[in-house]
Design a protein around this motif. Structure first.
Motif, PDB file in Angstrom:
ATOM      1  N   UNK A  87     -12.960 -38.961  -8.648  1.00  0.00           N
ATOM      2  CA  UNK A  87     -12.863 -38.836  -7.198  1.00  0.00           C
ATOM      3  C   UNK A  87     -12.032 -39.967  -6.603  1.00  0.00           C
ATOM      4  N   UNK A  88     -11.209 -39.588  -5.620  1.00  0.00           N
ATOM      5  CA  UNK A  88     -10.381 -40.566  -4.909  1.00  0.00           C
ATOM      6  C   UNK A  88     -10.646 -40.456  -3.410  1.00  0.00           C
ATOM      7  N   UNK A  89     -10.661 -41.600  -2.751  1.00  0.00           N
ATOM      8  CA  UNK A  89     -10.793 -41.632  -1.298  1.00  0.00           C
ATOM      9  C   UNK A  89      -9.733 -42.561  -0.742  1.00  0.00           C
ATOM     10  N   UNK A  90      -8.968 -42.058   0.205  1.00  0.00           N
ATOM     11  CA  UNK A  90      -7.891 -42.848   0.806  1.00  0.00           C
ATOM     12  C   UNK A  90      -8.239 -43.148   2.258  1.00  0.00           C
ATOM     13  N   UNK A  91      -8.359 -44.433   2.581  1.00  0.00           N
ATOM     14  CA  UNK A  91      -8.633 -44.869   3.944  1.00  0.00           C
ATOM     15  C   UNK A  91      -7.318 -45.192   4.647  1.00  0.00           C
ATOM     16  N   UNK A  92      -7.170 -44.650   5.866  1.00  0.00           N
ATOM     17  CA  UNK A  92      -5.973 -44.887   6.657  1.00  0.00           C
ATOM     18  C   UNK A  92      -6.363 -45.195   8.107  1.00  0.00           C
ATOM     19  N   UNK A  93      -5.399 -45.747   8.846  1.00  0.00           N
ATOM     20  CA  UNK A  93      -5.559 -45.972  10.284  1.00  0.00           C
ATOM     21  C   UNK A  93      -6.772 -46.846  10.595  1.00  0.00           C
ATOM     22  N   UNK A 136     -32.064 -48.096  -8.708  1.00  0.00           N
ATOM     23  CA  UNK A 136     -30.875 -48.049  -7.855  1.00  0.00           C
ATOM     24  C   UNK A 136     -29.648 -47.690  -8.671  1.00  0.00           C
ATOM     25  N   UNK A 137     -29.490 -48.336  -9.823  1.00  0.00           N
ATOM     26  CA  UNK A 137     -28.306 -48.100 -10.658  1.00  0.00           C
ATOM     27  C   UNK A 137     -28.225 -46.652 -11.131  1.00  0.00           C
ATOM     28  N   UNK A 138     -29.373 -46.033 -11.381  1.00  0.00           N
ATOM     29  CA  UNK A 138     -29.392 -44.656 -11.874  1.00  0.00           C
ATOM     30  C   UNK A 138     -29.344 -43.628 -10.741  1.00  0.00           C
ATOM     31  N   UNK A 139     -29.308 -44.104  -9.500  1.00  0.00           N
ATOM     32  CA  UNK A 139     -29.245 -43.192  -8.378  1.00  0.00           C
ATOM     33  C   UNK A 139     -30.576 -42.573  -7.989  1.00  0.00           C
ATOM     34  N   UNK A 140     -31.672 -43.085  -8.552  1.00  0.00           N
ATOM     35  CA  UNK A 140     -32.994 -42.571  -8.211  1.00  0.00           C
ATOM     36  C   UNK A 140     -33.480 -43.139  -6.881  1.00  0.00           C
ATOM     37  N   UNK A 141     -32.967 -44.305  -6.509  1.00  0.00           N
ATOM     38  CA  UNK A 141     -33.337 -44.965  -5.268  1.00  0.00           C
ATOM     39  C   UNK A 141     -32.073 -45.210  -4.464  1.00  0.00           C
ATOM     40  N   UNK A 142     -32.076 -44.804  -3.209  1.00  0.00           N
ATOM     41  CA  UNK A 142     -30.959 -45.127  -2.318  1.00  0.00           C
ATOM     42  C   UNK A 142     -31.153 -46.539  -1.809  1.00  0.00           C
ATOM     43  N   UNK A 143     -30.259 -47.430  -2.187  1.00  0.00           N
ATOM     44  CA  UNK A 143     -30.412 -48.814  -1.764  1.00  0.00           C
ATOM     45  C   UNK A 143     -29.228 -49.651  -2.177  1.00  0.00           C
ATOM     46  N   UNK A 154     -15.982 -50.816  -4.915  1.00  0.00           N
ATOM     47  CA  UNK A 154     -15.711 -50.154  -3.627  1.00  0.00           C
ATOM     48  C   UNK A 154     -16.974 -50.116  -2.784  1.00  0.00           C
ATOM     49  N   UNK A 155     -17.357 -51.290  -2.293  1.00  0.00           N
ATOM     50  CA  UNK A 155     -18.435 -51.436  -1.319  1.00  0.00           C
ATOM     51  C   UNK A 155     -17.779 -51.750   0.016  1.00  0.00           C
ATOM     52  N   UNK A 156     -17.821 -50.807   0.947  1.00  0.00           N
ATOM     53  CA  UNK A 156     -17.056 -50.921   2.183  1.00  0.00           C
ATOM     54  C   UNK A 156     -17.884 -50.438   3.366  1.00  0.00           C
ATOM     55  N   UNK A 157     -17.636 -51.021   4.527  1.00  0.00           N
ATOM     56  CA  UNK A 157     -18.182 -50.486   5.770  1.00  0.00           C
ATOM     57  C   UNK A 157     -17.055 -50.346   6.785  1.00  0.00           C
ATOM     58  N   UNK A 158     -17.183 -49.375   7.658  1.00  0.00           N
ATOM     59  CA  UNK A 158     -16.231 -49.160   8.738  1.00  0.00           C
ATOM     60  C   UNK A 158     -16.993 -49.352  10.047  1.00  0.00           C
ATOM     61  N   UNK A 159     -16.546 -50.321  10.851  1.00  0.00           N
ATOM     62  CA  UNK A 159     -17.267 -50.756  12.048  1.00  0.00           C
ATOM     63  C   UNK A 159     -16.531 -50.255  13.290  1.00  0.00           C
ATOM     64  N   UNK A 160     -17.276 -49.735  14.228  1.00  0.00           N
ATOM     65  CA  UNK A 160     -16.695 -49.214  15.459  1.00  0.00           C
ATOM     66  C   UNK A 160     -16.439 -50.363  16.434  1.00  0.00           C
ATOM     67  N   UNK A 170     -20.809 -47.365  -1.002  1.00  0.00           N
ATOM     68  CA  UNK A 170     -21.231 -48.241  -2.098  1.00  0.00           C
ATOM     69  C   UNK A 170     -20.819 -47.609  -3.412  1.00  0.00           C
ATOM     70  N   UNK A 171     -20.159 -48.394  -4.259  1.00  0.00           N
ATOM     71  CA  UNK A 171     -19.698 -47.892  -5.552  1.00  0.00           C
ATOM     72  C   UNK A 171     -18.820 -46.660  -5.414  1.00  0.00           C
ATOM     73  N   UNK A 172     -18.039 -46.622  -4.317  1.00  0.00           N
ATOM     74  CA  UNK A 172     -17.102 -45.511  -4.129  1.00  0.00           C
ATOM     75  C   UNK A 172     -17.734 -44.245  -3.614  1.00  0.00           C
ATOM     76  N   UNK A 173     -19.036 -44.276  -3.277  1.00  0.00           N
ATOM     77  CA  UNK A 173     -19.740 -43.091  -2.783  1.00  0.00           C
ATOM     78  C   UNK A 173     -20.248 -43.372  -1.378  1.00  0.00           C
ATOM     79  N   UNK A 174     -20.048 -42.429  -0.479  1.00  0.00           N
ATOM     80  CA  UNK A 174     -20.495 -42.616   0.900  1.00  0.00           C
ATOM     81  C   UNK A 174     -22.023 -42.491   0.985  1.00  0.00           C
ATOM     82  N   UNK A 175     -22.640 -43.510   1.556  1.00  0.00           N
ATOM     83  CA  UNK A 175     -24.034 -43.393   1.988  1.00  0.00           C
ATOM     84  C   UNK A 175     -24.089 -42.809   3.387  1.00  0.00           C
TER      85      UNK A 175
END
Length: 410
Positions: free
Chosen positions: A2-8, A117-124, A373-379, A401-406
């Motif tokens: 999976x690829x995600x491209x952030x722009x603007x 958390x690492x196995x995706x059993x816990x969202x955190x 790829x741990x990122x946040x986008x702030x308004x 987190x880790x390239x996946x949107x929470x």
């Protein structure tokens, strides 16, 4: 892959001094593959138009207790570890929702929570653990009643699970080795009295030099490090002289002890929000008048400790150290620190400095190519308004987190 491209977006890179514009950032396989000025060609990528919002690294809280669900810690003795775990899962989800993609637990969390958390059993958030915080009889990790002579088994209740007692060099070595066997990332020891412990004076000196050296020798031999709960110059100095790498709290630090920390290349984790929250609301949850008197002493020195460390050149990371229902205030530390520090310093404390303590420079707390790829986008622009990092994440348009949107509202 999976690829995600952030722009603007406006790019808040904490390794730079100001916001930059006109960049693109490509995420692939859980890492930042490319970041540069101008457009990036990425066939098949999901394109995210940030609408001019600020893109920055996910936040790091370097002092949390995900399993301590009671403000008055002794109440944890009636909490089974199953309920403790359920409470921790709910709190970790909330932390991630506030934009904290990594947290460093300094007493209580174990390898099972981390692996969940690492196995995706816990969202955190990504979890770095110390296991049980270790201290001497009657010290900051000893919350027993005076009528309790036995030390509880870690399997019995949440209080015993989260905190350990060890006296003398031999017991300290055994306790440290056990936490490392249990997969800890760092060792937490007690050097001075604390607010939330019932009977130890704030200015008490706890572990001796020999006990500290024993802990440091064992941790170092295993490739780990020791962090120490310490408020006073005397406790900080004893820790520094015996190989401790990081000080938790440090509210009563003075210029000589800060200079020694700088000389030794040490870090400090401050958590002023905990004292403000306890002063305002902890009595509602059973915290005693004696504890709150100790809280008044450390709250007075909190902002001054940040100024002393800045002058001495001691890096200070972002911490919260909140217990139970007070953990909702996790993000409030940003605005408290703004009374004495510029916004960029505070953001660095929750990104680059935190990554240094975790020994994850270039992987966490930054926007470098190859970083996780741990990122946040702030308004809005957090450099102009740190309140944007508060509000239980309501100003965050995206959390990755880790390239996946929470979360993604873009």
């Amino acid at each position: 892959m999976a690829k995600t491209l952030f722009q603007n977006f406006a790019m808040l890179d904490p390794e730079q001094d100001e916001i930059r514009h006109g960049h693109s950032l490509l995420v692939e396989g859980g890492r930042i593959r490319e970041v540069r000025e101008g457009e990036i060609g990425a066939n098949g990528a999901d394109v995210i138009d940030c609408g001019g919002a600020t893109l920055m690294p996910g936040l790091i809280d370097s002092h949390v207790h995900v399993v301590l669900s009671e403000v008055f810690i002794r109440n944890m003795e009636s909490t089974p570890i199953t309920l403790m775990t359920a409470n921790a899962m709910a709190e970790m989800r909330a932390m991630l929702g506030r934009g904290f993609t990594t947290v460093r637990d300094t007493g209580g969390a174990d390898w099972g929570l981390r692996q969940g958390v690492e196995q995706g059993l816990i969202a955190g958030p990504r979890l770095f653990i110390s296991g049980r915080a270790i201290g001497p009889t009657g010290g900051h990790s000893d919350a027993r009643r005076r009528t309790d002579t036995a030390i509880g088994c870690p399997c019995c209740d949440a209080m015993s699970f989260a905190m350990g007692i060890a006296d003398g060099e031999a017991e300290v070595r055994r306790a440290v080795r056990e936490e490392m066997r249990q997969g800890c990332d760092h060792i937490k020891i007690m050097m001075s009295g604390g607010v939330a412990s019932p009977y130890d004076p704030l200015h008490s000196l706890q572990y001796s030099e020999r006990e500290v050296r024993a802990a440091v020798e064992e941790a170092t031999a295993f490739g780990r490090y020791v962090t120490a709960h310490a408020y006073t110059p005397q406790a900080i100095t004893r820790a520094a002289r015996n190989g401790v790498r990081c000080i938790e709290h440090g509210n009563l630090i003075d210029e000589p002890s800060a200079a020694l920390m700088a000389e030794k290349g040490m870090f400090m984790v401050a958590n002023l929000v905990a004292y403000y929250a306890m002063k305002e609301r902890a009595s509602d949850f059973g915290m005693s008048a004696d504890m709150l008197e100790k809280n008044d002493v450390v709250i007075e020195g909190g902002l001054r400790s940040l100024e002393i460390c800045k002058r001495a050149g001691v890096p200070v990371a972002y911490g919260s150290d909140l217990l139970g229902a007070l953990r909702i205030d996790q993000s409030r530390e940003f605005t408290i620190r703004s009374q004495v520090l510029p916004a960029i310093d505070i953001i660095r404390s929750a990104t680059t400095v935190g990554a240094q303590i975790l020994r994850k420079e270039g992987e966490l707390g930054c926007l470098r190519e190859g970083a996780l790829a741990d990122l946040i986008v702030v308004d809005g622009n957090p450099l102009q308004n740190l309140e944007l990092l508060a509000g239980q994440g309501r100003h965050l348009k995206a959390i990755m987190k880790d390239g996946v949107f929470h979360k993604c509202a873009l």
